[in-house]
Design a protein around this motif. Structure first.
Motif, short mmCIF file in Angstrom:
data_model
loop_
_atom_site.label_atom_id
_atom_site.label_comp_id
_atom_site.label_asym_id
_atom_site.label_seq_id
_atom_site.Cartn_x
_atom_site.Cartn_y
_atom_site.Cartn_z
N GLY A 156 3.29 15.79 -3.24
CA GLY A 156 2.74 14.62 -2.57
C GLY A 156 3.67 13.43 -2.51
O GLY A 156 3.34 12.40 -1.90
N GLY A 157 4.83 13.53 -3.14
CA GLY A 157 5.78 12.43 -3.08
C GLY A 157 6.42 12.32 -1.71
O GLY A 157 6.22 13.16 -0.84
N GLY A 158 7.17 11.26 -1.53
CA GLY A 158 7.85 11.06 -0.27
C GLY A 158 8.25 9.61 -0.09
O GLY A 158 8.21 8.82 -1.04
N LEU A 159 8.63 9.29 1.12
CA LEU A 159 9.05 7.93 1.46
C LEU A 159 7.86 7.18 2.05
O LEU A 159 7.20 7.67 2.97
CB LEU A 159 10.19 7.97 2.46
CG LEU A 159 10.69 6.62 2.98
CD1 LEU A 159 11.27 5.78 1.85
CD2 LEU A 159 11.72 6.84 4.08
N VAL A 160 7.62 5.99 1.54
CA VAL A 160 6.51 5.18 2.03
C VAL A 160 6.97 3.73 2.10
O VAL A 160 7.82 3.30 1.32
CB VAL A 160 5.28 5.34 1.11
CG1 VAL A 160 5.57 4.87 -0.30
CG2 VAL A 160 4.06 4.64 1.68
N GLN A 161 6.39 2.99 3.01
CA GLN A 161 6.74 1.58 3.15
C GLN A 161 6.01 0.74 2.10
O GLN A 161 4.93 1.13 1.62
CB GLN A 161 6.39 1.08 4.55
CG GLN A 161 7.24 1.69 5.64
CD GLN A 161 6.97 1.07 7.00
OE1 GLN A 161 5.94 0.42 7.21
NE2 GLN A 161 7.90 1.24 7.92
N PRO A 162 6.58 -0.40 1.75
CA PRO A 162 5.87 -1.30 0.83
C PRO A 162 4.46 -1.63 1.34
O PRO A 162 4.28 -1.86 2.54
CB PRO A 162 6.76 -2.54 0.80
CG PRO A 162 8.12 -2.02 1.12
CD PRO A 162 7.91 -0.90 2.11
N GLY A 163 3.53 -1.61 0.42
CA GLY A 163 2.14 -1.84 0.78
C GLY A 163 1.38 -0.57 1.13
O GLY A 163 0.15 -0.60 1.27
N GLY A 164 2.09 0.53 1.26
CA GLY A 164 1.46 1.78 1.62
C GLY A 164 0.83 2.50 0.44
O GLY A 164 0.86 2.01 -0.69
N SER A 165 0.29 3.66 0.72
CA SER A 165 -0.40 4.46 -0.29
C SER A 165 0.10 5.90 -0.27
O SER A 165 0.56 6.39 0.76
CB SER A 165 -1.91 4.46 -0.04
OG SER A 165 -2.45 3.16 -0.14
N LEU A 166 -0.01 6.54 -1.41
CA LEU A 166 0.27 7.96 -1.54
C LEU A 166 -0.71 8.55 -2.53
O LEU A 166 -1.17 7.86 -3.45
CB LEU A 166 1.69 8.21 -2.06
CG LEU A 166 2.87 8.17 -1.10
CD1 LEU A 166 4.16 8.37 -1.89
CD2 LEU A 166 2.75 9.20 0.01
N ARG A 167 -1.00 9.83 -2.35
CA ARG A 167 -1.77 10.55 -3.36
C ARG A 167 -0.93 11.72 -3.85
O ARG A 167 -0.57 12.61 -3.08
CB ARG A 167 -3.11 11.04 -2.81
CG ARG A 167 -3.99 11.62 -3.91
CD ARG A 167 -5.34 12.05 -3.42
NE ARG A 167 -5.29 13.32 -2.69
CZ ARG A 167 -6.35 14.09 -2.46
NH1 ARG A 167 -7.55 13.71 -2.90
NH2 ARG A 167 -6.23 15.22 -1.79
N LEU A 168 -0.65 11.71 -5.13
CA LEU A 168 0.08 12.81 -5.75
C LEU A 168 -0.91 13.84 -6.28
O LEU A 168 -2.01 13.49 -6.72
CB LEU A 168 0.96 12.30 -6.89
CG LEU A 168 1.94 11.18 -6.54
CD1 LEU A 168 2.81 10.86 -7.76
CD2 LEU A 168 2.79 11.54 -5.34
N THR A 169 -0.48 15.09 -6.25
CA THR A 169 -1.32 16.19 -6.69
C THR A 169 -0.62 16.97 -7.78
O THR A 169 0.59 17.20 -7.72
CB THR A 169 -1.63 17.12 -5.51
OG1 THR A 169 -2.35 16.38 -4.51
CG2 THR A 169 -2.48 18.29 -5.95
#
Length: 124
Positions: free
Chosen positions: A8-21
């Motif tokens: 679930g990792g990756g590149l995201v912009q500031p303020g964004g969201s990610l969900r790791l599994t």
């Protein structure tokens, strides 16, 4: 020996969201406390959140309010929801299994099982 598998990792912009599994076929998560720990270059490992054997979640310190941990026992999967990400959150994120979500049991060196990690990069 690697025992968990993070994704679930990756590149995201500031303020964004990610969900790791986090998953595993090696053991049942319900029998362990499960933590998310991160390691950034040149920094000490940080414990982010822990969920105990009863499914009670606990986010730690500065992560409280932005990051949250949850578990789906039917899928033997643990998640880390990360919101309002900042460049300082750039790190490798690891899912670990330990004995409890209290005291010395939460320290990285107390964890029984680790995965290879998933990389999160926060950048514009």
């Amino acid at each position: 020996q690697l025992q968990t598998v993070e994704s679930g990792g990756g590149l995201v912009q500031p303020g964004g969201s990610l969900r790791l599994t986090c998953t595993t076929s090696k053991f049942t998560f319900d029998y362990y406390s499960i933590e998310w720990i991160r390691k950034a270059p040149g920094k000490e490992s940080e414990v982010i959140a822990c969920i105990d054997k009863s499914g009670n979640p606990r986010s730690v310190g500065s992560f409280l309010g932005r990051f949250s941990i949850s578990r789906d026992s039917a899928k033997n999967t643990v998640y880390l929801q990360m919101n309002n990400l900042e460049p300082e959150d750039t790190a490798d994120y690891y899912c670990t299994a330990g004995n409890s979500c209290s005291g010395l049991d939460m320290k990285p060196e107390s964890q029984f099982h680790w995965g290879r990690g998933t990389r999160v990069a926060v950048s514009s």
